[in-house]
Enzyme design. Structure first.
Site, PDB file in Angstrom:
ATOM      1  N   TYR A 298      43.738  39.606  33.887  1.00 34.72           N
ATOM      2  CA  TYR A 298      43.258  39.225  35.221  1.00 34.72           C
ATOM      3  C   TYR A 298      42.151  38.163  35.205  1.00 34.72           C
ATOM      4  CZ  TYR A 298      45.898  43.386  36.443  1.00 34.72           C
ATOM      5  OH  TYR A 298      46.912  44.298  36.600  1.00 34.72           O
TER       6      TYR A 298
ATOM      7  N   HIS B 285      49.917  38.255  43.689  1.00 29.50           N
ATOM      8  CA  HIS B 285      49.645  39.035  42.478  1.00 29.50           C
ATOM      9  C   HIS B 285      49.168  38.075  41.402  1.00 29.50           C
ATOM     10  CE1 HIS B 285      51.118  42.708  44.138  1.00 29.50           C
ATOM     11  NE2 HIS B 285      52.078  41.984  44.686  1.00 29.50           N
TER      12      HIS B 285
HETATM   13  C1  DQA Z   1      48.324  43.224  40.458  1.00 31.95           C
HETATM   14  C2  DQA Z   1      49.516  43.771  39.694  1.00 31.95           C
HETATM   15  C3  DQA Z   1      49.643  45.259  39.878  1.00 31.95           C
HETATM   16  O1  DQA Z   1      50.738  45.761  39.120  1.00 31.95           O
HETATM   17  C4  DQA Z   1      48.390  45.958  39.395  1.00 31.95           C
HETATM   18  O2  DQA Z   1      48.490  47.338  39.633  1.00 31.95           O
HETATM   19  C5  DQA Z   1      47.152  45.387  39.968  1.00 31.95           C
HETATM   20  C6  DQA Z   1      47.041  43.938  40.092  1.00 31.95           C
HETATM   21  C7  DQA Z   1      48.124  41.707  40.186  1.00 31.95           C
HETATM   22  O3  DQA Z   1      47.378  41.103  40.934  1.00 31.95           O
HETATM   23  O4  DQA Z   1      48.673  41.182  39.212  1.00 31.95           O
HETATM   24  O5  DQA Z   1      46.204  46.089  40.260  1.00 31.95           O
HETATM   25  O6  DQA Z   1      48.558  43.366  41.852  1.00 31.95           O
END
Ligand code: DQA
Length: 146
Positions: free
Chosen positions: A25, A101
């Site tokens: 992330y 995402h």
């Molecule tokens: C997410 C992807 C999801 O699978 C995960 O649970 C997240 C972040 C993303 O931004 O890539 O919390 O939404």
């Protein structure tokens, strides 16, 4: 030019950006992301309101606010994306919603491949890192009537 209001709604665990799995992330914190998006929005003529919660009911309440006030929404529901029918039912009521995402969930665990909210949003951006939020805001700015 009057600024058009947009809600950016981040869900569960996204308040831990910067600390949480930075290899997935990134190193930017949620506070830094929020500051960046407010500034990006200003440049696009948008008044961006960035919020984050780990409470599903609060997230649903914000979607009700967007529905009532006819506000466009950029949302990252985090893990709720994969199972929350309550959020799906709330998103249906929002006139314009872009789902973001940070990671490409389709390259990850199979449980992340189920997307229960995606069928009800205007469009989805995934796997482009935090830049996905900027793209979503640019799209909102280009789509909203002046
Ligand atoms: C997410 C992807 C999801 O699978 C995960 O649970 C997240 C972040 C993303 O931004 O890539 O919390 O939404």
């Amino acid at each position: 030019m009057s600024q058009r209001r947009v809600l950016v709604l981040n869900g569960v665990n996204l308040g831990r950006l910067g600390q949480r799995q930075p290899e997935v992330y990134g190193a930017t914190t949620h506070a830094q992301l929020a500051e960046h998006l407010v500034s990006t929005g200003r440049g696009l003529g948008l008044d961006v309101d960035v919020r984050q919660t780990d409470h599903e009911g609060e997230f649903v309440g914000w979607l009700h606010e967007a529905a009532a006030d006819e506000l466009p929404v950029v949302l990252n529901p985090g893990a709720w994306s994969h199972y929350s029918y309550a959020i799906a039912d709330a998103v249906v009521q929002v006139p314009f919603a872009v789902e973001v995402h940070i990671s490409n969930v389709h390259r990850r665990e199979t449980w992340r491949h189920t997307m229960v909210i995606s069928p009800y949003v205007t469009g989805t951006i995934l796997g482009l890192g935090l830049g996905g939020y900027d793209l979503a805001l640019a799209h909102v700015a280009s789509t909203l009537p002046a």
